[in-house]
Each structure stands twice: as structure tokens, then as C-alpha cells.
Scaffold this motif. Structure first.
Motif, PDB file in Angstrom:
ATOM      1  N   LEU A 186      51.112  70.119  90.471  1.00  0.00           N
ATOM      2  CA  LEU A 186      52.047  69.759  91.533  1.00  0.00           C
ATOM      3  C   LEU A 186      53.214  70.725  91.439  1.00  0.00           C
ATOM      4  N   ASP A 187      53.324  71.622  92.416  1.00  0.00           N
ATOM      5  CA  ASP A 187      54.332  72.678  92.426  1.00  0.00           C
ATOM      6  C   ASP A 187      55.403  72.303  93.443  1.00  0.00           C
ATOM      7  N   ILE A 188      56.551  71.831  92.951  1.00  0.00           N
ATOM      8  CA  ILE A 188      57.613  71.319  93.820  1.00  0.00           C
ATOM      9  C   ILE A 188      58.675  72.394  94.038  1.00  0.00           C
ATOM     10  N   GLY A 189      59.088  72.540  95.292  1.00  0.00           N
ATOM     11  CA  GLY A 189      59.993  73.625  95.639  1.00  0.00           C
ATOM     12  C   GLY A 189      59.262  74.935  95.608  1.00  0.00           C
TER      13      GLY A 189
ATOM     14  N   GLY B 115      49.973  69.339  85.698  1.00  0.00           N
ATOM     15  CA  GLY B 115      51.072  70.258  85.450  1.00  0.00           C
ATOM     16  C   GLY B 115      52.092  70.133  86.563  1.00  0.00           C
ATOM     17  N   LEU B 116      53.318  69.744  86.221  1.00  0.00           N
ATOM     18  CA  LEU B 116      54.405  69.638  87.194  1.00  0.00           C
ATOM     19  C   LEU B 116      55.248  70.903  87.083  1.00  0.00           C
ATOM     20  N   ILE B 117      55.355  71.642  88.169  1.00  0.00           N
ATOM     21  CA  ILE B 117      56.028  72.935  88.181  1.00  0.00           C
ATOM     22  C   ILE B 117      57.310  72.826  89.003  1.00  0.00           C
ATOM     23  N   LEU B 118      58.446  73.156  88.386  1.00  0.00           N
ATOM     24  CA  LEU B 118      59.730  73.228  89.075  1.00  0.00           C
ATOM     25  C   LEU B 118      60.362  74.565  88.699  1.00  0.00           C
ATOM     26  N   CYS B 119      59.880  75.592  89.354  1.00  0.00           N
ATOM     27  CA  CYS B 119      60.218  76.964  88.985  1.00  0.00           C
ATOM     28  C   CYS B 119      61.331  77.477  89.904  1.00  0.00           C
ATOM     29  N   GLY B 120      62.542  77.600  89.342  1.00  0.00           N
ATOM     30  CA  GLY B 120      63.651  78.140  90.108  1.00  0.00           C
ATOM     31  C   GLY B 120      64.129  77.236  91.226  1.00  0.00           C
ATOM     32  N   ILE B 121      64.073  75.921  91.052  1.00  0.00           N
ATOM     33  CA  ILE B 121      64.484  75.023  92.128  1.00  0.00           C
ATOM     34  C   ILE B 121      65.571  74.032  91.702  1.00  0.00           C
ATOM     35  N   LEU B 122      65.564  73.573  90.440  1.00  0.00           N
ATOM     36  CA  LEU B 122      66.532  72.549  90.033  1.00  0.00           C
ATOM     37  C   LEU B 122      67.967  73.051  90.074  1.00  0.00           C
TER      38      LEU B 122
ATOM     39  N   SER C 283      50.474  65.220  80.347  1.00  0.00           N
ATOM     40  CA  SER C 283      50.969  66.133  81.378  1.00  0.00           C
ATOM     41  C   SER C 283      51.978  67.115  80.808  1.00  0.00           C
ATOM     42  N   TYR C 284      52.227  68.175  81.578  1.00  0.00           N
ATOM     43  CA  TYR C 284      53.185  69.206  81.204  1.00  0.00           C
ATOM     44  C   TYR C 284      54.190  69.398  82.340  1.00  0.00           C
ATOM     45  N   VAL C 285      55.411  69.743  81.956  1.00  0.00           N
ATOM     46  CA  VAL C 285      56.468  70.016  82.930  1.00  0.00           C
ATOM     47  C   VAL C 285      57.033  71.402  82.651  1.00  0.00           C
ATOM     48  N   ALA C 286      56.996  72.273  83.646  1.00  0.00           N
ATOM     49  CA  ALA C 286      57.480  73.651  83.510  1.00  0.00           C
ATOM     50  C   ALA C 286      58.709  73.842  84.392  1.00  0.00           C
ATOM     51  N   ILE C 287      59.805  74.323  83.790  1.00  0.00           N
ATOM     52  CA  ILE C 287      61.083  74.462  84.503  1.00  0.00           C
ATOM     53  C   ILE C 287      61.695  75.825  84.202  1.00  0.00           C
TER      54      ILE C 287
ATOM     55  N   GLU D  49      68.940  89.320  84.428  1.00  0.00           N
ATOM     56  CA  GLU D  49      67.713  88.710  83.928  1.00  0.00           C
ATOM     57  C   GLU D  49      67.977  87.785  82.744  1.00  0.00           C
ATOM     58  N   ARG D  50      69.109  87.958  82.102  1.00  0.00           N
ATOM     59  CA  ARG D  50      69.396  87.189  80.889  1.00  0.00           C
ATOM     60  C   ARG D  50      70.007  85.823  81.180  1.00  0.00           C
ATOM     61  N   VAL D  51      70.473  85.609  82.416  1.00  0.00           N
ATOM     62  CA  VAL D  51      71.140  84.335  82.725  1.00  0.00           C
ATOM     63  C   VAL D  51      70.169  83.392  83.436  1.00  0.00           C
ATOM     64  N   MET D  52      68.992  83.278  82.860  1.00  0.00           N
ATOM     65  CA  MET D  52      67.999  82.326  83.341  1.00  0.00           C
ATOM     66  C   MET D  52      67.143  81.892  82.163  1.00  0.00           C
ATOM     67  N   LEU D  53      66.902  80.597  82.047  1.00  0.00           N
ATOM     68  CA  LEU D  53      66.104  80.045  80.959  1.00  0.00           C
ATOM     69  C   LEU D  53      64.875  79.341  81.511  1.00  0.00           C
ATOM     70  N   GLY D  54      63.854  79.251  80.663  1.00  0.00           N
ATOM     71  CA  GLY D  54      62.651  78.521  81.033  1.00  0.00           C
ATOM     72  C   GLY D  54      62.040  77.828  79.840  1.00  0.00           C
TER      73      GLY D  54
END
Length: 293
Positions: free
Chosen positions: A82-85, A160-167, A191-195, A268-273
Motif C-alpha cells: 500500500l503506497d500512500i502519497g 508493506g506500507l510505503i510513505l515515501c516523502g509524504i509525511l 507487516s513493514y512500514v517504510a518512511i 541530500e543530507r537533510v532527509m532520513l529514512g
């Protein structure tokens, strides 16, 4: 070119507000896409004045997503996402990466942008295992119970719940941590959550100054959202999930594909995952970490 005309000269889909910048369309512009408008490119221009390589940040975000999806669909064996945003379709979408590992992996995309909805309908016609649902990420109970979603995803099995670059586009007033708690509570075990999320080091360094200025430009000079939050705030979005190694880190530090080909850019350094795991069932991650330092 007028503000109401897209770059390609094609009429905007019904319901599209071309007088305001859109998260999905600004991201598309940063990737060099064509599904954006003058107002979106103007908002991106404000960012490029202080982060001229912001397009590289978008590409970095996509590479991170690809590594995560390959791991989850391949090594772990997750077969529904489930890829949200999700934003606008581009090269290397979630379903393409997942279905390289498992041709029958099901991917449901969610976005509330009318342009994304229009492109999503095209995806529906191309792939029996790929679906697009218009919905609002800030309403997790409604979203996860939506008939348009549950008919494609088995909510009794790991996903897999994906919230990539949206929160980072969710205002503090909406309490993104509480929103994530509701998602995590409703996810099946295994399940897994990717942020991924914009990051403010909050340490008085030049990177902190850059994060503050970027936040000002995102929120006050065009897009209206884009908050750079601290590591502690971002870690809270994972709740009680177990973070996979190497934890919550700069994106290029999360299982890099190889040695760096150049020095990392400040933007590029001011983003975490990070990727979190909800224990239960038969799915066991190979590498886990509770490190949130």
C-alpha cells in the motif's frame, strides 16, 4: 505560457487547481517530468535558489524506495503493498520494482491529487495487479477500511506500507504521529512500514540552517507544506515497530547499492529514512534494529 496551461499544452484534468502548487506536481517537476504547471515550477524555483540540486534529492528518494521494495518483495517475500502519497507515475514505480521480484505482487497506490488520479486510471488498464485509489492519508481508519482498498489487499496478511516523502507535508496540527499510530495499530502482524522524511539536525550546523531555510521556502513561498523535523520526531512515526538495520539514517546510508560516486550534497543530507517491522506471524526480518539515535 499561462499559469493555467501545463508544460505539454494539454488541458488540465477536471478538478485540477492550476492556481496553486501541488506536492505531486512539484515533485514531478524536480524529476524533470512534464505533468506540472507554471505554479509548480515557480514553487520549485524557490527551493532551487538555496538547494540547486534538489532534483538529486528526488532521485535519491526513488533509489531508496527501490532498495526497500526489492528487499521486501524479494528477500522477505511481502506480496502486497500500500503506497500512500504515491504521486505521479514515473520511471521505476513501486509496482514495477515489486513485480520484478514477484510478478503477482499486488500494489495499491493512494493519492488525493486529481492529476495522480487521472494517471492512476491508466495504470489500472495496464496491470491486473496494480490499482489506484483516491483517498486522504490523514484519514487512516477510513482509508484502510475503504472497499476500494480491501478488495485488493488481504488485511489479515502482512503487507508493506510505503510513505515515501509524504509525511513531511502533514501539518503538526493534524498530528502525524497519531495518524501513524492508527495505521500501525490496524496493520497485520508481519507487516513493514517504510518512511522517508525531511530532516532538521537541530544542532546549530550549516545543515540545520539549510533545513530551516528550505522549510521556510516550502511552507511560505509556494507549496504551503514541507516541514523539516528532528530525528526524534521522525522516529516517533514508527511507534513501537522494530527498525531494521541500520535504523533511521540518511537515505544513502540505508543499504547503499555500492560505494559513493561523489561527495554527498548538503540537500541530500537533510532527509532520513527507515523501515519498521511489526512482529507477528511467519514473516521474520533478517536484520532488525531498535536504534533511533
Amino acid at each position: 505560457m499561462s499559469e493555467s496551461a501545463p508544460q505539454t499544452g494539454v488541458r488540465a484534468p477536471v478538478g485540477v487547481d492550476t492556481s496553486r502548487a501541488s506536492i505531486a506536481r512539484v515533485y514531478d517537476a524536480s524529476l524533470g517530468g512534464k505533468d506540472n504547471y507554471d505554479v509548480d515550477r515557480a514553487a520549485l524555483g524557490q527551493i532551487l535558489e538555496v538547494a540547486p540540486r534538489q532534483g538529486d534529492v528526488s532521485l535519491m528518494n526513488r533509489r531508496w524506495l527501490h532498495r526497500v521494495i526489492r528487499y521486501l518483495a524479494g528477500t522477505v517475500g511481502i506480496d502486497q503493498f500500500l503506497d500512500i502519497g504515491a504521486g505521479l507515475p514515473t520511471v521505476g514505480n513501486t509496482h514495477e520494482i515489486a513485480q520484478q521480484q514477484n510478478p503477482e505482487a499486488v500494489v495499491v497506490y493512494v493519492d488525493n491529487d486529481p492529476v495522480c488520479n487521472a494517471h492512476g486510471r491508466v495504470l489500472l488498464e495496464q496491470n491486473d495487479y496494480t490499482h489506484f485509489v483516491p483517498a486522504d492519508l490523514t484519514q487512516p481508519d477510513t482509508l484502510l477500511d475503504s472497499p476500494d482498498i480491501v478488495k485488493h489487499l488481504d488485511m489479515s496478511r502482512p503487507l508493506g506500507l510505503i510513505l515515501c516523502g509524504i509525511l513531511h507535508h502533514v501539518d503538526d496540527d493534524l498530528d502525524p504521529a497519531a495518524i501513524m499510530r492508527r495505521y500501525i495499530d490496524k496493520l497485520p502482524g508481519g507487516s513493514y512500514v517504510a518512511i522517508t522524511h525531511f530532516w532538521d539536525p537541530d544542532d546549530g550546523t550549516e545543515l540545520h540552517d539549510l533545513a530551516i531555510e528550505l522549510q521556510r521556502r516550502f511552507t511560505q513561498m509556494g507549496l504551503g507544506s514541507g516541514w523539516y523535523r528532528t530525528r526524534e520526531q521522525i522516529a516517533e512515526y514508527f511507534g513501537d515497530l522494530e527498525l531494521l538495520e541500520p535504523g533511521l539514517v540518511e537515505l544513502e546510508d540505508w543499504w547503499p547499492a555500492g560505494p559513493p560516486v561523489r561527495p554527498r550534497l548538503p540537500e541530500e543530507r537533510v532527509m532520513l529514512g527507515g523501515v519498521g517491522y511489526k512482529p507477528h506471524g511467519n514473516v521474520t526480518p533478517l536484520r532488525r534494529s531498535t536504534n533511533r539515535e
